[in-house]
Design an enzyme around this catalytic site. Structure first.
Site, short mmCIF file in Angstrom:
data_model
loop_
_atom_site.label_atom_id
_atom_site.label_comp_id
_atom_site.label_asym_id
_atom_site.label_seq_id
_atom_site.Cartn_x
_atom_site.Cartn_y
_atom_site.Cartn_z
N GLY A 39 0.48 8.31 0.98
CA GLY A 39 0.30 9.72 1.28
C GLY A 39 -0.67 10.39 0.33
O GLY A 39 -1.41 11.32 0.72
N ASP B 123 0.81 -1.23 0.00
CA ASP B 123 0.00 0.00 0.00
C ASP B 123 0.83 1.27 0.00
O ASP B 123 0.34 2.34 -0.37
CB ASP B 123 -0.93 0.00 1.21
CG ASP B 123 -2.02 -1.06 1.08
OD1 ASP B 123 -2.25 -1.54 -0.04
OD2 ASP B 123 -2.63 -1.43 2.10
N ASN C 273 -10.78 -0.31 0.22
CA ASN C 273 -11.73 -0.67 1.27
C ASN C 273 -11.18 -0.43 2.67
O ASN C 273 -11.94 -0.25 3.63
CB ASN C 273 -12.13 -2.14 1.14
CG ASN C 273 -10.91 -3.06 1.05
OD1 ASN C 273 -10.18 -3.01 0.07
ND2 ASN C 273 -10.70 -3.90 2.05
N TYR C 274 -9.87 -0.43 2.85
CA TYR C 274 -9.26 -0.31 4.17
C TYR C 274 -8.93 1.13 4.49
O TYR C 274 -8.58 1.93 3.62
CB TYR C 274 -7.97 -1.14 4.25
CG TYR C 274 -8.11 -2.41 5.07
CD1 TYR C 274 -8.17 -2.36 6.45
CD2 TYR C 274 -8.17 -3.65 4.46
CE1 TYR C 274 -8.28 -3.51 7.21
CE2 TYR C 274 -8.29 -4.82 5.20
CZ TYR C 274 -8.35 -4.74 6.58
OH TYR C 274 -8.47 -5.88 7.32
N GLY D 15 4.36 1.43 -1.37
CA GLY D 15 5.16 1.48 -2.58
C GLY D 15 4.38 1.36 -3.87
O GLY D 15 4.81 1.87 -4.91
#
Length: 681
Positions: free
Chosen positions: A313, A306, A389-390, A308
């Site tokens: 950010g 998530d 979703n997270y 790389g």
């Protein structure tokens, strides 16, 4: 309170301003032939070297302000890196980086969904599952990885592996109805669907046969017995903010930001007797890996990076007062670029506030009936990112006792799949969250890079853990320097905290062992406290798990950093990410496994710690439809860094506020103030 996006630069580590992002793009386009269809993956600060920063701090020497740019040329199917001098208004370097895939951009997210939903093969597969209104579908472009891409799909293409769900309305929980079994691979350069695979239906009518999973305020009956809880700071906060520098309770730190990592903290130090002593030069979460354990071919390929692969950010939320943070807040905006190179701002991306944290220290002298107690307060610097979703909240806590604690809170909606009626459930690969909806067992690994400078750059690393002593004679044990050949441990209870130096990169690769109380200690042999002990800090694990991926698995080859909880390297400015600079679609072997093959010395070096924090997630219905926040963290604590508890000077509550007056106001009894004061006197 919220800050305005600042246009001035106060320090060489300040992120690029709006004007600098625009200037970098214009200078590059003036000097180089940037193809019109190119995507600007990132335009970020090219951070100065540590020696240049040291010269700036010591002698106020100027530091050339530079931008680092990654450009994806869609037509040529190649990637370029550029360094642009903003002070010199020149392009310092422009180099092709062949054979790599930069992280997926937000614009590619949006376009990928659009082209998949327009694809006829995908529509036919969705229609088999009861979908009639294709506009209500949502499509998430997962990173494709490397080894598990189908043989008939060219791995050299810039790929996304798209997964789909269907809503029943625009406001519906889109992840309640997975279109399980439909897979689409999309070429993100061409923005075309190159393959659709339908593995078959498990629920014939997903739209009507699955339940809604509402979670919005307007869709739920809410509790009525919850009273307001207000955090009141009438005199303002205890911090001072100057530009991007924060001073709070003897802590000094600087807030940075990158598209890839999100929140970055620089120059973390603690003020002691008028001197700001360095603790950590640079700290951030530099990579994530989220492998899934269910062998179901619809899900066994999942292992998202998530940070790389997606630029976490870039996925930051604007934080909301009274919800994400309570009390008196200070915000920093995140100034970034979009794929066209234009400025994009996420307002209030970083929140700074204080929290009460229970008892800091206390002692009651039962002989004199005297009690001294201090409340603990901590500073919180945080940001939240939503990756599909997270939702991930990253908190950095600073305490009055000189300790600091990085923490991750995991919430949002679990990635899910379908279970057919009557399908036999294999043991442990998944758990049911709702009728026919499963949550697959998976793990989250967060790698934190800590460029530690404990009172300077000359540091050593040690493993500390409990070591029990056998009963009876033991020639290995000495007491006061004299070998004890008698009964060393007659009670059988003796043990000691073993201290072993980890003097090289290979020795430093370690796993947690909570049974032994294992932690790692970083010391500066050139600085001592009043007890003549080397000053240091220790890294103390909290919750953590071991990776379940086999050594020869795709997961382990691409995310080797998750195989160890601790890695350590000597500082090198170009060693920044544990799975390499370009993990997207990479076969693996880059980053930490490549660097540490040399087994470089860590004895008296400028040491960088890489700590892997793991979370095991076995789903349950209580995680549905929204996962209650799961907290995982570790801590950095001073060891011989001070001569005594550094929080001894924290004042009691009655010294900083009139607790009697506040009590009277609370219970609407003015006379209680004079009565209580008389009793205290």
């Amino acid at each position: 309170m919220a800050t305005e996006t600042r246009s001035r630069v106060d320090h060489p580590l300040d992120p690029l301003t709006r004007e600098e992002i625009t200037a970098a793009r214009e200078l590059l386009e003036d000097a180089r032939d940037v193809a019109p269809e190119s995507r600007y993956v990132k335009i970020v600060l090219d951070e100065p070297a540590k020696d240049d920063l040291a010269a700036y701090e010591a002698e106020d020497e100027s530091v050339d302000r530079r931008a680092f740019v990654i450009v994806r040329d869609r037509e040529a199917r190649t990637t370029y890196e550029a360094v642009v001098s903003l002070d010199g208004e020149t392009v310092v370097s422009w180099e092709e980086v062949p054979g790599v895939q930069p992280s997926i951009t937000l614009e590619e997210f949006d376009e990928c969904e659009r082209v998949v939903k327009a694809n006829e093969e995908w529509r036919e597969a969705a229609a088999k599952r009861g979908v009639e209104d294709f506009d209500l579908a949502i499509v998430d472009p997962w990173s494709a990885g490397h080894h598990l891409v189908p043989d008939d799909v060219d791995r050299e293409r810039r790929l996304a592996h798209a997964m789909s769900w269907i809503r029943t309305s625009e406001e519906d929980n889109g992840y309640a109805r997975p279109l399980d079994g439909i897979h689409a691979w999309v070429d993100l350069d061409e923005m075309t669907v190159v393959k659709v695979l339908d593995r078959g239906t498990k629920i014939d009518d997903v739209v009507n046969d699955l339940e809604d999973a509402p979670y919005r305020e307007s869709e739920r009956d809410l509790r009525t017995d919850l009273k307001p809880y207000n955090v009141d700071q009438p005199e303002g906060p205890s911090w001072e903010v100057d530009g991007r520098k924060i001073e709070w309770q003897k802590w000094h730190l600087r807030v940075g930001w990158t598209q890839r990592e999100g929140l970055v903290l620089h120059d973390i130090g603690y003020e002691d007797d008028g001197e700001v002593r360095s603790v950590v030069n640079r700290a951030s979460c530099v990579e994530m890996s989220v492998p899934y354990g269910d062998p179901d071919p619809n899900h066994n390929w999942k292992n998202a990076f998530d940070v790389g692969e997606y630029n976490i950010g870039r996925l930051a939320n604007p934080l909301m007062e009274g919800c994400d943070c309570l009390g008196y807040m200070h915000y920093f905006d995140a100034v970034m670029n979009d794929a066209s190179g234009e400025v994009n701002v996420v307002p209030n991306a970083v929140c700074v506030h204080e929290e009460d944290f229970g008892t800091l220290w206390k002692h009651t002298d039962w002989r004199t009936e005297n009690t001294e107690v201090r409340r603990s307060r901590r500073l919180v610097v945080s940001f939240v990112a939503t990756v599909g979703n997270y939702d991930y909240e990253f908190n950095w806590y600073f305490y009055q006792d000189g300790s600091m604690q990085p923490q991750v809170r995991l919430t949002g909606i679990n990635s899910n799949g379908l279970v057919a009626p009557g399908e036999e459930q294999p043991p442990g690969y998944y758990e049911m969250m709702a009728p026919h909806v499963k949550g697959m067992v998976h793990q989250h690994f967060f790698n934190f890079r800590l460029d530690v400078d404990i009172d300077g750059r000359t540091n050593e690393l040690y493993r500390r853990q409990n070591r029990p002593i056998p009963k009876g004679p033991n020639a290995d044990i000495t007491w006061n320097g004299v070998e004890d050949t008698g009964e060393v441990n007659p009670t059988g209870a003796a043990f000691y905290a073993e201290k072993v130096q980890l003097a090289s990169e290979q020795e430093a690769q370690d796993l947690i062992d909570s049974r032994k109380g294992r932690y790692w200690q970083i010391e500066n042999p050139e600085r001592t406290n009043s007890l003549d002990r080397p000053v240091g800090y220790r890294l103390v694990p909290g919750e953590n798990v071991e990776s379940c991926a086999q050594l020869d698995s795709s997961v382990n080859e691409r995310a080797t950093f998750i195989s160890k909880h601790l890695w350590a390297t000597p500082y090198r400015p170009d060693e920044r990410f544990p799975a390499g600079e370009y993990p997207n679609q990479h076969a693996g072997g880059a980053g930490l496994p490549e660097w540490t093959e040399a087994d470089r010395s860590l004895d008296g070096e400028d040491i960088v710690l890489w700590y892997t924090l793991g979370v095991n997630h076995v789903d349950r219905p209580e995680d549905w439809p929204i996962l209650p926040a799961h907290l995982a963290s570790f801590k950095l604590e001073p060891v011989n860094f001070f001569d005594e508890n550094p929080a001894m000077d924290v004042p009691p509550e009655h010294a900083i506020k009139d607790i009697h007056e506040r009590r009277a106001a609370k219970y609407e009894d003015p006379d209680s103030v004079s009565r209580q004061r008389a009793e205290d006197d």
